[in-house]
Design an enzyme around this catalytic site. Structure first.
Site, PDB file in Angstrom:
ATOM      1  N   GLY A 239       0.778  -1.239   0.000  1.00 59.14           N
ATOM      2  CA  GLY A 239       0.000   0.000   0.000  1.00 59.14           C
ATOM      3  C   GLY A 239       0.802   1.278   0.000  1.00 59.14           C
ATOM      4  N   PRO A 274       4.460  -5.093  -0.765  1.00 55.18           N
ATOM      5  CG  PRO A 274       6.541  -4.053  -0.942  1.00 55.18           C
ATOM      6  CD  PRO A 274       5.854  -5.242  -0.346  1.00 55.18           C
ATOM      7  N   GLY A 275       3.437  -3.504  -3.818  1.00 53.35           N
ATOM      8  CA  GLY A 275       3.444  -3.647  -5.276  1.00 53.35           C
ATOM      9  C   GLY A 275       3.883  -2.337  -5.897  1.00 53.35           C
ATOM     10  NE  ARG A 276      -0.300   2.523  -5.797  1.00 52.00           N
ATOM     11  CZ  ARG A 276      -1.344   2.542  -6.625  1.00 52.00           C
ATOM     12  NH1 ARG A 276      -1.243   3.163  -7.780  1.00 52.00           N
ATOM     13  NH2 ARG A 276      -2.491   1.963  -6.290  1.00 52.00           N
ATOM     14  NE  ARG A 312      -2.968   3.795 -10.954  1.00 52.93           N
ATOM     15  CZ  ARG A 312      -2.738   5.028 -10.553  1.00 52.93           C
ATOM     16  NH1 ARG A 312      -2.205   5.914 -11.375  1.00 52.93           N
ATOM     17  NH2 ARG A 312      -3.028   5.395  -9.333  1.00 52.93           N
ATOM     18  CE1 TYR A 316      -8.890   2.378  -8.909  1.00 60.60           C
ATOM     19  CE2 TYR A 316      -6.759   2.719  -9.944  1.00 60.60           C
ATOM     20  CZ  TYR A 316      -7.688   1.882  -9.362  1.00 60.60           C
ATOM     21  OH  TYR A 316      -7.401   0.561  -9.222  1.00 60.60           O
ATOM     22  CB  CYS A 346     -15.764   4.168 -29.152  1.00 60.26           C
ATOM     23  SG  CYS A 346     -14.939   3.768 -30.672  1.00 60.26           S
ATOM     24  CD  GLU A 347     -16.304   3.371 -23.133  1.00 55.59           C
ATOM     25  OE1 GLU A 347     -16.908   4.083 -22.312  1.00 55.59           O
ATOM     26  OE2 GLU A 347     -16.632   2.216 -23.413  1.00 55.59           O
ATOM     27  CE1 TYR A 375      -2.446  -3.033  -8.365  1.00 59.34           C
ATOM     28  CE2 TYR A 375      -1.057  -1.195  -7.712  1.00 59.34           C
ATOM     29  CZ  TYR A 375      -1.621  -2.419  -7.444  1.00 59.34           C
ATOM     30  OH  TYR A 375      -1.355  -3.045  -6.259  1.00 59.34           O
TER      31      TYR A 375
END
Ligand code: PLP
Length: 422
Positions: A239, A274-276, A312, A316, A346-347, A375
Site C-alpha cells: 500500500g 508492496p506492489g506499487r 488508471r 480513478y 470510443c469512450e 496497475y
C-alpha cells in the site's frame, strides 16, 4: 527516484535513448527500468534491515515475468491473488515457500493448486474459506499454513476504490470473528494457523494509518496470547504510495521508522507485500501523438495509447505526468498550452490528462506517460479489439523485450464459431 532522465533534452531510460526503442518496437509500449525496479526493492530491504522481513512483491501491480524474475532473483517473494498469478509466480522461479496468497474469492481449484505447491501462507479472508482450505488439504493429504487477514477498520485516506481496511470493505475478518476462529482452530485438522495479515489500502502516502492498524493488531496478538494462542508471523501488507504528481509520500525509511519500533519489540516474523512502491515509478508508457484536434472549447492531443493500455485515469481519475521524449524539437516552439490528452477508444472516459498545461506537441511526437509501472499493463485489456502493448525492459545500455505486442491472431485465438453458424 527513477532512471528516466533527460540527456541533451532527450529522455533516456538508464543508458538508452527511449526514442531509439520506439523506432524498433513501435508504439505504444511499456518501458521498465531494471535499476529503478531493484533500487526500490533495495530501499525497503535496507529500511527494514533490523527486522529482516520477507518482502513479497504484490504481483497484481505488474505480473510481467521478466520483472518478477528480476525481483525473485534478488531474494524477493511474491504475493498472489489467483491461480493465474500462482502459475506465473512459479514460472518466474519463486520458491513456493516465499509465496503468500490473498483474495476474498479463491476457488476450490485455485486452493487445490496452492495447497499442492505448499505455499508459505494463505491469507484467509472468511470462515467459509478456512473450511474449504481445510477440506482440500485433507483431500490431498497435506497440511496448509494459514494467516488470518484482519480488517483493522482504519481510514487510510486514499481513493475509495483502493481502501481495503475499513469494516465496510469486503476484505478480511473483524477482530471478534478472528478471535472466535482462533479459539476453535483445532477443529481444522489440516490447517496450521501461523500468522495474521493486514492490508489497509493502496497509494497510502502517510504512515500514520499503518501505525494505527499495527497498534490494533499488536494489541490483538497480546489478547490472543492470554487465550493461549501464539502468533509467529505478521504480514503488514503493502500500500505504500508513490509520487505521481505533487504528493509527498512517506519514504521507505519514514515508513520503517513508524512501524519498526513496535515490531522490534516482538519476535514476530514480518512480511511486507508492496506492489506499487516497487514497480510504479520503474515503468512508463510510451505513446505517439496521432492527431491534434481543435474544437471551439478544447485542444485535443490524440495519442495511440488508450484506456485499454492504462486505465488508471479513467477508473480513478488518477494523475500521470506526461512528458515529451524530445524536450527541444528541431522545429516549432514548446510554449505550453492547455490540452486534453486522449486515446482512440470510443469512450469519453478514454483520457490520460484533462485541461493539462503541456509543452506544445506536434503530430508524430513521442510522449512518456510517467509512473505507469504499477496497475498499468496488469489492468490492460483488448477493449475495442486493440492489441495489448509491448513491454520492454532496459538494463544499463541495452534493452530487452519483456513481452511481445499482441497480434491480430491473439485477438481471435480463443473465439469459436458454433457449428450452426458455419
Ligand atoms: N496486498 C494485498 C492483499 C493487496 O490487495 C494489494 C493491492 O491491492 C497489495 C498487497 C499491493 O498494494 P500496493 O500495490 O499498493 O502496494
Amino acid at each position: 527516484m527513477h532512471d528516466f532522465k533527460y540527456k541533451n533534452n532527450r529522455m533516456f531510460c538508464e543508458g538508452v535513448d527511449i526514442a531509439d526503442i520506439a523506432k524498433k518496437v513501435s508504439t505504444p509500449f511499456y518501458l521498465y527500468s531494471y535499476s529503478t525496479l531493484l533500487g526500490h526493492y533495495q530501499k525497503l530491504v535496507s529500511a527494514f534491515r533490523l527486522k529482516r522481513p520477507l518482502i513479497c512483491y504484490s504481483m497484481k501491480a505488474n505480473s510481467n515475468l521478466a520483472l518478477c524474475r528480476a525481483l525473485v532473483k534478488k531474494g524477493c517473494g511474491l504475493d498472489i491473488v489467483s491461480g493465474g498469478e500462482l502459475y506465473k509466480a512459479l514460472l518466474a522461479g519463486c520458491p513456493p515457500k516465499k509465496i503468500v496468497y490473498a483474495s476474498v474469492g479463491k476457488t476450490e481449484e485455485e486452493i487445490r493448486q496452492a495447497v499442492a505447491k505448499e505455499i508459505l501462507f494463505f491469507n484467509v479472508e472468511s470462515a467459509s474459506e478456512l473450511e474449504l482450505i481445510n477440506k482440500v488439504a485433507k483431500d490431498i493429504g497435506k497440511n496448509a499454513s494459514v494467516s488470518l487477514r484482519i480488517n483493522p477498520d482504519v481510514e487510510p485516506k486514499t481513493h475509495a476504490y483502493i481502501t481495503t481496511g475499513k469494516l465496510t470493505n469486503k476484505f478480511g475478518l473483524d477482530l471478534d470473528t478472528a478471535r472466535q476462529i482462533l479459539r476453535h482452530k483445532d477443529k481444522f485438522s489440516h490447517l496450521k494457523f501461523k500468522g495474521l495479515h493486514i492490508h489497509i489500502g493502496s497509494q497510502i502516502i502517510d504512515a500514520k494509518p499503518y501505525a494505527q492498524a499495527l497498534k490494533k493488531i499488536l494489541a490483538f496478538i497480546d489478547k490472543l496470547k492470554k487465550d493461549g494462542i501464539g502468533i509467529e508471523c505478521l504480514n503488514i501488507g503493502g500500500g505504500l504510495g508513490i509520487i505521481y504528481n505533487e504528493e509527498r509520500p512517506q519514504t521507505a525509511k519514514e515508513f520503517a521508522s513508524q512501524v519498526l519500533p513496535a515490531l522490534r519489540k516482538t519476535s514476530l516474523k514480518i512480511i511486507l507485500e508492496p506492489g506499487r512502491f516497487i514497480v510504479g515509478n520503474a515503468g512508463i508508457l510510451v505513446t505517439k501523438v496521432l492527431y491534434l484536434k481543435k474544437t471551439p472549447l478544447k485542444n485535443f492531443v490524440i495519442v495511440d495509447a488508450g484506456m485499454n493500455d492504462l486505465i488508471r485515469p479513467s477508473l480513478y481519475g488518477a494523475y500521470h505526468e506526461i512528458l515529451p521524449l524530445n524536450r527541444k524539437p528541431e522545429t516549432g516552439n514548446r510554449k505550453p498550452e492547455k490540452v486534453d490528452v486522449v486515446g482512440p477508444i470510443c469512450e469519453s472516459g478514454d483520457f490520460f490528462a484533462k485541461d493539462r498545461q503541456l509543452p506544445k506537441v506536434k503530430e508524430g511526437d513521442l510522449l512518456a506517460i510517467m509512473s505507469a509501472g504499477a496497475y498499468g499493463f496488469s489492468m490492460a485489456s483488448n477493449y475495442n479489439c486493440r492489441l495489448k502493448a509491448a513491454e520492454v525492459m532496459v538494463k544499463g545500455n541495452s534493452f530487452y523485450m519483456a513481452r511481445k505486442r499482441d497480434s491480430y491472431l491473439d485477438l481471435v485465438r480463443k473465439d469459436m464459431i458454433p457449428e450452426f453458424l458455419k
